[in-house]
Design a protein around this motif. Structure first.
Motif, PDB file in Angstrom:
ATOM      1  N   ALA A 156      -5.508  -8.900  -5.100  1.00  0.00           N
ATOM      2  CA  ALA A 156      -5.230  -7.585  -5.685  1.00  0.00           C
ATOM      3  C   ALA A 156      -3.735  -7.421  -5.947  1.00  0.00           C
ATOM      4  CB  ALA A 156      -5.744  -6.482  -4.760  1.00  0.00           C
ATOM      5  N   ALA A 157      -2.908  -7.847  -4.997  1.00  0.00           N
ATOM      6  CA  ALA A 157      -1.459  -7.755  -5.185  1.00  0.00           C
ATOM      7  C   ALA A 157      -1.009  -8.685  -6.322  1.00  0.00           C
ATOM      8  CB  ALA A 157      -0.742  -8.114  -3.891  1.00  0.00           C
ATOM      9  N   ARG A 158      -1.566  -9.892  -6.363  1.00  0.00           N
ATOM     10  CA  ARG A 158      -1.202 -10.857  -7.407  1.00  0.00           C
ATOM     11  C   ARG A 158      -1.485 -10.298  -8.801  1.00  0.00           C
ATOM     12  NH1 ARG A 158      -3.211 -13.680 -10.924  1.00  0.00           N
ATOM     13  NH2 ARG A 158      -5.367 -13.342 -10.300  1.00  0.00           N
ATOM     14  N   ARG A 159      -2.610  -9.598  -8.934  1.00  0.00           N
ATOM     15  CA  ARG A 159      -2.951  -9.004 -10.234  1.00  0.00           C
ATOM     16  C   ARG A 159      -1.900  -7.982 -10.677  1.00  0.00           C
ATOM     17  NH1 ARG A 159      -8.368  -9.314  -8.262  1.00  0.00           N
ATOM     18  NH2 ARG A 159      -8.305  -7.152  -7.568  1.00  0.00           N
ATOM     19  N   ARG A 160      -1.142  -7.456  -9.742  1.00  0.00           N
ATOM     20  CA  ARG A 160      -0.076  -6.489 -10.072  1.00  0.00           C
ATOM     21  C   ARG A 160       1.299  -7.151 -10.080  1.00  0.00           C
ATOM     22  NH1 ARG A 160      -1.842  -0.526  -8.198  1.00  0.00           N
ATOM     23  NH2 ARG A 160      -4.089  -0.875  -8.282  1.00  0.00           N
ATOM     24  N   GLY A 161       1.302  -8.479 -10.006  1.00  0.00           N
ATOM     25  CA  GLY A 161       2.569  -9.202 -10.064  1.00  0.00           C
ATOM     26  C   GLY A 161       3.326  -9.241  -8.753  1.00  0.00           C
ATOM     27  N   ILE A 162       2.622  -9.054  -7.644  1.00  0.00           N
ATOM     28  CA  ILE A 162       3.264  -9.018  -6.327  1.00  0.00           C
ATOM     29  C   ILE A 162       2.715 -10.156  -5.480  1.00  0.00           C
ATOM     30  CG2 ILE A 162       3.532  -7.640  -4.225  1.00  0.00           C
ATOM     31  CD1 ILE A 162       3.255  -5.160  -6.130  1.00  0.00           C
ATOM     32  N   ASP A 163       3.623 -10.948  -4.916  1.00  0.00           N
ATOM     33  CA  ASP A 163       3.248 -12.092  -4.084  1.00  0.00           C
ATOM     34  C   ASP A 163       3.484 -11.746  -2.613  1.00  0.00           C
ATOM     35  OD1 ASP A 163       2.725 -14.524  -2.898  1.00  0.00           O
ATOM     36  OD2 ASP A 163       4.443 -15.550  -3.791  1.00  0.00           O
ATOM     37  N   ILE A 164       2.399 -11.656  -1.848  1.00  0.00           N
ATOM     38  CA  ILE A 164       2.523 -11.377  -0.407  1.00  0.00           C
ATOM     39  C   ILE A 164       2.064 -12.586   0.420  1.00  0.00           C
ATOM     40  CG2 ILE A 164       2.376  -8.859  -0.639  1.00  0.00           C
ATOM     41  CD1 ILE A 164      -0.585  -9.040   0.205  1.00  0.00           C
ATOM     42  N   SER A 165       1.946 -13.730  -0.224  1.00  0.00           N
ATOM     43  CA  SER A 165       1.387 -14.913   0.437  1.00  0.00           C
ATOM     44  C   SER A 165       2.254 -15.447   1.583  1.00  0.00           C
ATOM     45  CB  SER A 165       1.145 -16.026  -0.585  1.00  0.00           C
ATOM     46  OG  SER A 165       2.360 -16.447  -1.171  1.00  0.00           O
ATOM     47  N   SER A 166       3.537 -15.167   1.579  1.00  0.00           N
ATOM     48  CA  SER A 166       4.403 -15.688   2.644  1.00  0.00           C
ATOM     49  C   SER A 166       4.397 -14.808   3.897  1.00  0.00           C
ATOM     50  CB  SER A 166       5.839 -15.817   2.135  1.00  0.00           C
ATOM     51  OG  SER A 166       6.365 -14.529   1.848  1.00  0.00           O
ATOM     52  N   LEU A 167       3.799 -13.643   3.823  1.00  0.00           N
ATOM     53  CA  LEU A 167       3.797 -12.732   4.971  1.00  0.00           C
ATOM     54  C   LEU A 167       2.835 -13.227   6.045  1.00  0.00           C
ATOM     55  CD1 LEU A 167       3.840  -9.287   3.128  1.00  0.00           C
ATOM     56  CD2 LEU A 167       5.766 -10.675   3.922  1.00  0.00           C
ATOM     57  N   ARG A 168       3.194 -12.989   7.303  1.00  0.00           N
ATOM     58  CA  ARG A 168       2.360 -13.360   8.446  1.00  0.00           C
ATOM     59  C   ARG A 168       2.232 -12.166   9.370  1.00  0.00           C
ATOM     60  NH1 ARG A 168       1.139 -16.206   5.297  1.00  0.00           N
ATOM     61  NH2 ARG A 168       1.157 -18.462   5.167  1.00  0.00           N
ATOM     62  N   ALA A 169       1.013 -11.973   9.859  1.00  0.00           N
ATOM     63  CA  ALA A 169       0.731 -10.822  10.719  1.00  0.00           C
ATOM     64  C   ALA A 169       1.484 -10.909  12.038  1.00  0.00           C
ATOM     65  CB  ALA A 169      -0.771 -10.722  10.977  1.00  0.00           C
ATOM     66  N   GLU A 209     -13.777  -5.283  -3.697  1.00  0.00           N
ATOM     67  CA  GLU A 209     -12.482  -5.392  -4.376  1.00  0.00           C
ATOM     68  C   GLU A 209     -11.899  -4.041  -4.761  1.00  0.00           C
ATOM     69  OE1 GLU A 209     -12.023  -8.058  -7.650  1.00  0.00           O
ATOM     70  OE2 GLU A 209     -13.190  -9.612  -6.635  1.00  0.00           O
ATOM     71  N   GLN A 210     -12.746  -3.092  -5.153  1.00  0.00           N
ATOM     72  CA  GLN A 210     -12.251  -1.789  -5.580  1.00  0.00           C
ATOM     73  C   GLN A 210     -11.470  -1.091  -4.466  1.00  0.00           C
ATOM     74  OE1 GLN A 210     -11.957  -0.657  -8.585  1.00  0.00           O
ATOM     75  NE2 GLN A 210     -10.869   1.103  -7.751  1.00  0.00           N
ATOM     76  N   GLY A 211     -11.855  -1.320  -3.220  1.00  0.00           N
ATOM     77  CA  GLY A 211     -11.126  -0.736  -2.095  1.00  0.00           C
ATOM     78  C   GLY A 211      -9.685  -1.219  -2.045  1.00  0.00           C
ATOM     79  N   PHE A 212      -9.452  -2.468  -2.368  1.00  0.00           N
ATOM     80  CA  PHE A 212      -8.090  -3.014  -2.373  1.00  0.00           C
ATOM     81  C   PHE A 212      -7.277  -2.428  -3.518  1.00  0.00           C
ATOM     82  CE2 PHE A 212     -10.357  -5.861   0.348  1.00  0.00           C
ATOM     83  CZ  PHE A 212      -9.426  -6.216   1.316  1.00  0.00           C
ATOM     84  N   GLU A 213      -7.940  -2.175  -4.652  1.00  0.00           N
ATOM     85  CA  GLU A 213      -7.249  -1.542  -5.779  1.00  0.00           C
ATOM     86  C   GLU A 213      -6.861  -0.101  -5.433  1.00  0.00           C
ATOM     87  OE1 GLU A 213      -6.123  -3.040  -8.439  1.00  0.00           O
ATOM     88  OE2 GLU A 213      -7.061  -4.932  -7.882  1.00  0.00           O
ATOM     89  N   GLU A 214      -7.770   0.617  -4.769  1.00  0.00           N
ATOM     90  CA  GLU A 214      -7.463   1.989  -4.350  1.00  0.00           C
ATOM     91  C   GLU A 214      -6.277   2.010  -3.389  1.00  0.00           C
ATOM     92  OE1 GLU A 214      -9.370   5.806  -1.955  1.00  0.00           O
ATOM     93  OE2 GLU A 214     -10.577   3.991  -2.168  1.00  0.00           O
ATOM     94  N   VAL A 215      -6.275   1.073  -2.444  1.00  0.00           N
ATOM     95  CA  VAL A 215      -5.164   0.967  -1.491  1.00  0.00           C
ATOM     96  C   VAL A 215      -3.845   0.775  -2.243  1.00  0.00           C
ATOM     97  CG1 VAL A 215      -4.138  -0.602   0.233  1.00  0.00           C
ATOM     98  CG2 VAL A 215      -6.490   0.228   0.515  1.00  0.00           C
ATOM     99  N   LEU A 216      -3.835  -0.118  -3.213  1.00  0.00           N
ATOM    100  CA  LEU A 216      -2.608  -0.370  -3.973  1.00  0.00           C
ATOM    101  C   LEU A 216      -2.178   0.851  -4.773  1.00  0.00           C
ATOM    102  CD1 LEU A 216      -3.158  -4.047  -5.116  1.00  0.00           C
ATOM    103  CD2 LEU A 216      -1.524  -3.222  -3.419  1.00  0.00           C
ATOM    104  N   ASP A 217      -3.130   1.581  -5.341  1.00  0.00           N
ATOM    105  CA  ASP A 217      -2.790   2.801  -6.073  1.00  0.00           C
ATOM    106  C   ASP A 217      -2.108   3.813  -5.154  1.00  0.00           C
ATOM    107  OD1 ASP A 217      -3.910   1.769  -8.397  1.00  0.00           O
ATOM    108  OD2 ASP A 217      -5.805   2.874  -8.168  1.00  0.00           O
ATOM    109  N   LEU A 218      -2.657   3.996  -3.958  1.00  0.00           N
ATOM    110  CA  LEU A 218      -2.072   4.935  -2.993  1.00  0.00           C
ATOM    111  C   LEU A 218      -0.690   4.475  -2.533  1.00  0.00           C
ATOM    112  CD1 LEU A 218      -5.280   5.661  -0.889  1.00  0.00           C
ATOM    113  CD2 LEU A 218      -4.097   7.269  -2.415  1.00  0.00           C
ATOM    114  N   ILE A 219      -0.566   3.183  -2.299  1.00  0.00           N
ATOM    115  CA  ILE A 219       0.723   2.626  -1.873  1.00  0.00           C
ATOM    116  C   ILE A 219       1.770   2.801  -2.970  1.00  0.00           C
ATOM    117  CG2 ILE A 219       1.900   0.437  -1.376  1.00  0.00           C
ATOM    118  CD1 ILE A 219      -0.660  -0.367   0.218  1.00  0.00           C
ATOM    119  N   GLU A 220       1.382   2.575  -4.207  1.00  0.00           N
ATOM    120  CA  GLU A 220       2.318   2.760  -5.334  1.00  0.00           C
ATOM    121  C   GLU A 220       2.847   4.195  -5.347  1.00  0.00           C
ATOM    122  OE1 GLU A 220       3.330   0.569  -7.777  1.00  0.00           O
ATOM    123  OE2 GLU A 220       1.873  -1.049  -7.706  1.00  0.00           O
TER     124      GLU A 220
END
Length: 157
Positions: A57-70, A129-140
């Motif tokens: 979902a982040a990648r579709r918006r041009g954001i790379d979070i792949s290097s992050l670790r919990a 997947e729609q839940g992840f899109e909603e999360v990104l909309d709220l975060i934006e």
């Protein structure tokens, strides 16, 4: 200025918030003045990368979070960060429970910065997947409000 985003396990919402907010900081010209991180209140996913659905979902918006670790919220975070922002009310309660008396950080819900003072960023983990899109909309939306607050605070330093 330091900002910490907090969710349950640090694999969906808070790493998404970290990635989106990092992109907003870069566009705002404040990237060199604000440090950001994310963590979870639980330790289930420590050391793991973000959920694949959050990554996509982040990648579709041009954001790379792949290097992050919990990682898990640590006692030192209360002194290290100026803002500790929870994704939902349960996360906020856990943060408040561990809050030391001398903590000066602003602790609250991230969506306060979108004008949603009592609304939570829903956990998309068990949804589609729609839940992840909603999360990104709220975060934006919340990111824009937080950028504005930080801009004002930094102008007084």
């Amino acid at each position: 200025m330091r900002v910490l985003f907090v969710c349950l396990g640090n694999i969906c919402r808070s790493p998404s918030a970290e990635g989106v907010f990092r992109a907003h900081l870069a566009r705002s010209g404040l990237a060199d003045r604000v440090e950001i991180d994310s963590c979870g209140v639980g330790d289930w996913h420590v050391g793991k990368g973000p959920d694949p659905r959050a990554l996509e979902a982040a990648r579709r918006r041009g954001i790379d979070i792949s290097s992050l670790r919990a990682r898990q919220l640590a006692p030192s975070d209360y002194q290290a960060f100026d803002y500790i922002l929870a994704m939902d009310h349960d996360n906020l309660a856990a943060i408040q429970q561990g809050r030391p008396t001398d903590c000066r950080a602003h602790i609250g819900l991230f969506l306060e910065f979108a004008g949603e003072h009592d609304r939570a960023v829903p956990d998309p983990y068990y949804g589609g997947e729609q839940g992840f899109e909603e999360v990104l909309d709220l975060i934006e939306a919340a990111s824009e409000g937080l950028i504005e607050e930080l801009r004002q605070r930094l102008s007084h330093l």
